[in-house]
Design a protein around this motif. Structure first.
Motif, PDB file in Angstrom:
ATOM      1  N   THR A  95       7.708  61.925 -20.939  1.00  0.00           N
ATOM      2  CA  THR A  95       6.625  61.123 -21.515  1.00  0.00           C
ATOM      3  C   THR A  95       5.831  60.411 -20.427  1.00  0.00           C
ATOM      4  O   THR A  95       4.592  60.379 -20.461  1.00  0.00           O
ATOM      5  CB  THR A  95       7.202  60.101 -22.510  1.00  0.00           C
ATOM      6  N   GLU A  96       6.528  59.839 -19.476  1.00  0.00           N
ATOM      7  CA  GLU A  96       5.839  59.156 -18.381  1.00  0.00           C
ATOM      8  C   GLU A  96       5.006  60.133 -17.562  1.00  0.00           C
ATOM      9  O   GLU A  96       3.893  59.812 -17.122  1.00  0.00           O
ATOM     10  CB  GLU A  96       6.864  58.454 -17.485  1.00  0.00           C
ATOM     11  N   GLN A  97       5.516  61.336 -17.375  1.00  0.00           N
ATOM     12  CA  GLN A  97       4.773  62.339 -16.618  1.00  0.00           C
ATOM     13  C   GLN A  97       3.495  62.748 -17.356  1.00  0.00           C
ATOM     14  O   GLN A  97       2.440  62.932 -16.745  1.00  0.00           O
ATOM     15  CB  GLN A  97       5.660  63.558 -16.373  1.00  0.00           C
ATOM     16  N   ILE A  98       3.592  62.882 -18.670  1.00  0.00           N
ATOM     17  CA  ILE A  98       2.410  63.254 -19.457  1.00  0.00           C
ATOM     18  C   ILE A  98       1.356  62.153 -19.385  1.00  0.00           C
ATOM     19  O   ILE A  98       0.154  62.425 -19.294  1.00  0.00           O
ATOM     20  CB  ILE A  98       2.813  63.536 -20.911  1.00  0.00           C
ATOM     21  N   ILE A  99       1.792  60.890 -19.422  1.00  0.00           N
ATOM     22  CA  ILE A  99       0.851  59.778 -19.282  1.00  0.00           C
ATOM     23  C   ILE A  99       0.155  59.836 -17.922  1.00  0.00           C
ATOM     24  O   ILE A  99      -1.059  59.599 -17.812  1.00  0.00           O
ATOM     25  CB  ILE A  99       1.586  58.436 -19.471  1.00  0.00           C
ATOM     26  N   ASP A 100       0.911  60.177 -16.879  1.00  0.00           N
ATOM     27  CA  ASP A 100       0.312  60.332 -15.545  1.00  0.00           C
ATOM     28  C   ASP A 100      -0.714  61.457 -15.540  1.00  0.00           C
ATOM     29  O   ASP A 100      -1.782  61.342 -14.915  1.00  0.00           O
ATOM     30  CB  ASP A 100       1.398  60.607 -14.505  1.00  0.00           C
ATOM     31  N   PHE A 101      -0.418  62.578 -16.227  1.00  0.00           N
ATOM     32  CA  PHE A 101      -1.376  63.675 -16.325  1.00  0.00           C
ATOM     33  C   PHE A 101      -2.683  63.193 -16.944  1.00  0.00           C
ATOM     34  O   PHE A 101      -3.776  63.522 -16.454  1.00  0.00           O
ATOM     35  CB  PHE A 101      -0.809  64.815 -17.176  1.00  0.00           C
ATOM     36  N   ASN A 102      -2.564  62.444 -18.015  1.00  0.00           N
ATOM     37  CA  ASN A 102      -3.745  61.969 -18.724  1.00  0.00           C
ATOM     38  C   ASN A 102      -4.611  61.095 -17.822  1.00  0.00           C
ATOM     39  O   ASN A 102      -5.836  61.232 -17.784  1.00  0.00           O
ATOM     40  CB  ASN A 102      -3.321  61.199 -19.974  1.00  0.00           C
ATOM     41  N   GLU A 103      -3.957  60.199 -17.085  1.00  0.00           N
ATOM     42  CA  GLU A 103      -4.705  59.332 -16.178  1.00  0.00           C
ATOM     43  C   GLU A 103      -5.313  60.127 -15.027  1.00  0.00           C
ATOM     44  O   GLU A 103      -6.465  59.883 -14.632  1.00  0.00           O
ATOM     45  CB  GLU A 103      -3.779  58.237 -15.637  1.00  0.00           C
ATOM     46  N   SER A 104      -4.572  61.081 -14.489  1.00  0.00           N
ATOM     47  CA  SER A 104      -5.084  61.891 -13.386  1.00  0.00           C
ATOM     48  C   SER A 104      -6.291  62.714 -13.820  1.00  0.00           C
ATOM     49  O   SER A 104      -7.286  62.830 -13.080  1.00  0.00           O
ATOM     50  CB  SER A 104      -3.987  62.818 -12.858  1.00  0.00           C
ATOM     51  N   LEU A 105      -6.228  63.281 -15.017  1.00  0.00           N
ATOM     52  CA  LEU A 105      -7.348  64.093 -15.494  1.00  0.00           C
ATOM     53  C   LEU A 105      -8.571  63.228 -15.794  1.00  0.00           C
ATOM     54  O   LEU A 105      -9.706  63.677 -15.596  1.00  0.00           O
ATOM     55  CB  LEU A 105      -6.922  64.871 -16.740  1.00  0.00           C
ATOM     56  N   SER A 106      -8.355  62.005 -16.272  1.00  0.00           N
ATOM     57  CA  SER A 106      -9.483  61.094 -16.471  1.00  0.00           C
ATOM     58  C   SER A 106     -10.166  60.799 -15.132  1.00  0.00           C
ATOM     59  O   SER A 106     -11.406  60.786 -15.046  1.00  0.00           O
ATOM     60  CB  SER A 106      -9.004  59.787 -17.113  1.00  0.00           C
ATOM     61  N   ALA A 107      -9.352  60.579 -14.097  1.00  0.00           N
ATOM     62  CA  ALA A 107      -9.921  60.357 -12.764  1.00  0.00           C
ATOM     63  C   ALA A 107     -10.623  61.612 -12.259  1.00  0.00           C
ATOM     64  O   ALA A 107     -11.683  61.529 -11.615  1.00  0.00           O
ATOM     65  CB  ALA A 107      -8.817  59.932 -11.799  1.00  0.00           C
ATOM     66  N   LEU A 108     -10.055  62.785 -12.555  1.00  0.00           N
ATOM     67  CA  LEU A 108     -10.686  64.035 -12.125  1.00  0.00           C
ATOM     68  C   LEU A 108     -12.038  64.238 -12.806  1.00  0.00           C
ATOM     69  O   LEU A 108     -12.989  64.720 -12.190  1.00  0.00           O
ATOM     70  CB  LEU A 108      -9.771  65.224 -12.438  1.00  0.00           C
ATOM     71  N   ILE A 109     -12.114  63.885 -14.081  1.00  0.00           N
ATOM     72  CA  ILE A 109     -13.390  64.015 -14.791  1.00  0.00           C
ATOM     73  C   ILE A 109     -14.435  63.121 -14.145  1.00  0.00           C
ATOM     74  O   ILE A 109     -15.585  63.547 -13.914  1.00  0.00           O
ATOM     75  CB  ILE A 109     -13.202  63.670 -16.282  1.00  0.00           C
ATOM     76  N   ASN A 110     -14.065  61.891 -13.820  1.00  0.00           N
ATOM     77  CA  ASN A 110     -15.007  60.990 -13.155  1.00  0.00           C
ATOM     78  C   ASN A 110     -15.424  61.539 -11.794  1.00  0.00           C
ATOM     79  O   ASN A 110     -16.605  61.475 -11.417  1.00  0.00           O
ATOM     80  CB  ASN A 110     -14.383  59.599 -13.000  1.00  0.00           C
ATOM     81  N   ALA A 111     -14.445  62.074 -11.053  1.00  0.00           N
ATOM     82  CA  ALA A 111     -14.758  62.632  -9.736  1.00  0.00           C
ATOM     83  C   ALA A 111     -15.663  63.862  -9.861  1.00  0.00           C
ATOM     84  O   ALA A 111     -16.591  64.046  -9.066  1.00  0.00           O
ATOM     85  CB  ALA A 111     -13.470  62.999  -9.009  1.00  0.00           C
TER      86      ALA A 111
END
Length: 359
Positions: free
Chosen positions: A270-286
Motif C-alpha cells: 500500500t505504501e509503495q502504491i501511494i509512492d507511485f501515485n505521488e511520483s506520477l503526479s510529479a512526472l505529469i507536472n515535469a
C-alpha cells in the motif's frame, strides 16, 4: 467407516470433469471447479457432490470440505448457501461480485472478500490497460471453506496444491485455507507493484532524457492504472488487520500469527502504491513543464524567422508603391543595393537571434 476408504465418485451439478488446474477455455465458467474432503491435512477423495462431502465430514466429526467455485450463478449459489447454511446477503454478494474488500461475520462463519490484480504486458508510451482486476471470496465455517472466484487470472490451483503438500498447515482447518488465499492475493499485489515500479522508473527516465519525444497520455494512463490498483489493494488493509488481531474471531491462534505477516506485506504494498501515485503526479507536472518549454522554444524560433522575413517584405513593400520620387529609383545600381541591404539586415538579425539562442 474407514478413514481411507473412498466413497463412490459422483458428478455434482455443473461438474465438467476438469480439475482446477485445467485452463479456463477448457471448462465452462459458473461451475464447481474442485471439491474435496480433508482430514488431518490429507485429501481423502474428490469428485463427489458437495452435499455428500459435507455429510461425510459431519458424520466423521473431523476434517473439513474445501469447495471451489468459479463465477457461480444464482441457482448454484443458492443451493450451496442452503447446503452450507450461508447467509442470503453473503450468497448474493458472491454472485454479483464487484464488492469492495471486506470481512463480515455471520455467527461462526467468516466471509472475506479480496480484489485480485494481474499485470498486463505492454510497450512503454502506449495508452493501453495495464492492470486487470478480479475478486476472490472465501466462506470459512467450522467444517468447510468455500472459495468463489471472479476473473480468469484468479486461479487457486497452486494454492490448493501447496497446501496439500503441507499437511501440517492444512490440518489447522478452514483457517489455513483462508490464510493461504489471503497470502496468495497479497503476493500477487507484490508482483504487480514490482512490475509497475519498473514502468514508473522507465517513465521517469523517458521524461528527464533530453530530446525524447514524450506522449503525456501514456503517463496519464499509467496514473489511472495505479489509481485502479490502489482501489483494489488499499481497502483490504482493515479486513486483514482484523483477521490478524481480533481474538474473538473463530480462528486458531497460529493462523492469526500467519495473518500478521500477510498484513505486513500488504502495508508495504500500500505504501509503495501511494509512492507511485505521488511520483506520477510529479512526472505529469515535469512533463507539462517540458512541453511548455518546448512550445516556448518553438515560438521563439517562429518569431525569429518571422522577424527576418518581415525586413525584406517591408522594403519590397515600400518599393512596390507607385511613386516617382524614391531614393535611388533611377540609379542603375539601386536594385542590387536594396537586395544587399535586405541580406545584410537579415544576417544581422540571424546573428542576434543565434547569439540569444532563439535559433
Amino acid at each position: 467407516m474407514s478413514t481411507n476408504s473412498p466413497l463412490p465418485s459422483f458428478r455434482w451439478p455443473g461438474w465438467t470433469g476438469a480439475r482446477q488446474d485445467t485452463p479456463l477455455p477448457a471448462r465452462r465458467a459458473g461451475r464447481v471447479v474442485d471439491c474435496a474432503v480433508y482430514v488431518d491435512g490429507q485429501r481423502l477423495w474428490d469428485r463427489s457432490t458437495y452435499k455428500n462431502a459435507l455429510d461425510e465430514v459431519r458424520e466423521r466429526r473431523e476434517g473439513f470440505v474445501w469447495l471451489g467455485l468459479l463465477e457461480p450463478g444464482k441457482e448454484l449459489m443458492a443451493d450451496v448457501a442452503q447446503t452450507f447454511g450461508l447467509h442470503a446477503l453473503a450468497a448474493e454478494d458472491a454472485v454479483q461480485a464487484h464488492q469492495r474488500p471486506k470481512l463480515e461475520r455471520y455467527d461462526d462463519i467468516l466471509f472475506l472478500v479480496l480484489r485480485t490484480v494481474q499485470y498486463l504486458e505492454h510497450e512503454l508510451n502506449t495508452v493501453v490497460e495495464i492492470v486487470d482486476t478480479g475478486e476472490i471470496m472465501v466462506f470459512a465455517g467450522p467444517d468447510f471453506v468455500i472459495t468463489v472466484r471472479h476473473g480468469e487470472h484468479s486461479g487457486l490451483a497452486g494454492v490448493r496444491k501447496d497446501l496439500e503438500a503441507d499437511p501440517k498447515q492444512l490440518a489447522l482447518g478452514p483457517g489455513a485455507v483462508l490464510h493461504a488465499v489471503a497470502d496468495h492475493v497479497v503476493d500477487s499485489y507484490v508482483t504487480v507493484t514490482s512490475a509497475i515500479e519498473e514502468d514508473v522508473d522507465a517513465m521517469e527516465e523517458e521524461v528527464f532524457t533530453p530530446a525524447n519525444k514524450l506522449q503525456i497520455e501514456a503517463i496519464y494512463q499509467l496514473k489511472r492504472e495505479v489509481v485502479e490498483l490502489r482501489r483494489a489493494v488499499k481497502p483490504a488493509q482493515l479486513p486483514l488487520q482484523v483477521l490478524a488481531n481480533d481474538t474473538t474471531l473463530p480462528l486458531p491462534k497460529e493462523i492469526r500469527r500467519y495473518m500478521r505477516d500477510v498484513t505486513d506485506h500488504h502495508t508495504a504494498v500500500t505504501e509503495q502504491i501511494i509512492d507511485f501515485n505521488e511520483s506520477l503526479s510529479a512526472l505529469i507536472n515535469a512533463a507539462l513543464a517540458k512541453v511548455s518549454v518546448q512550445q516556448n522554444t518553438d515560438m521563439r524560433k517562429i518569431s525569429a524567422w518571422a522577424a527576418m522575413a518581415a525586413v525584406p517584405t517591408m522594403i519590397a513593400g515600400i518599393y512596390g508603391m507607385n511613386f516617382d520620387f524614391m531614393p535611388e529609383l533611377k540609379w542603375p545600381y539601386g536594385y542590387p543595393l536594396v537586395i544587399c541591404v535586405m541580406l545584410l539586415l537579415c544576417t544581422v538579425l540571424y546573428a542576434n537571434f543565434h547569439r540569444n539562442k532563439w535559433l
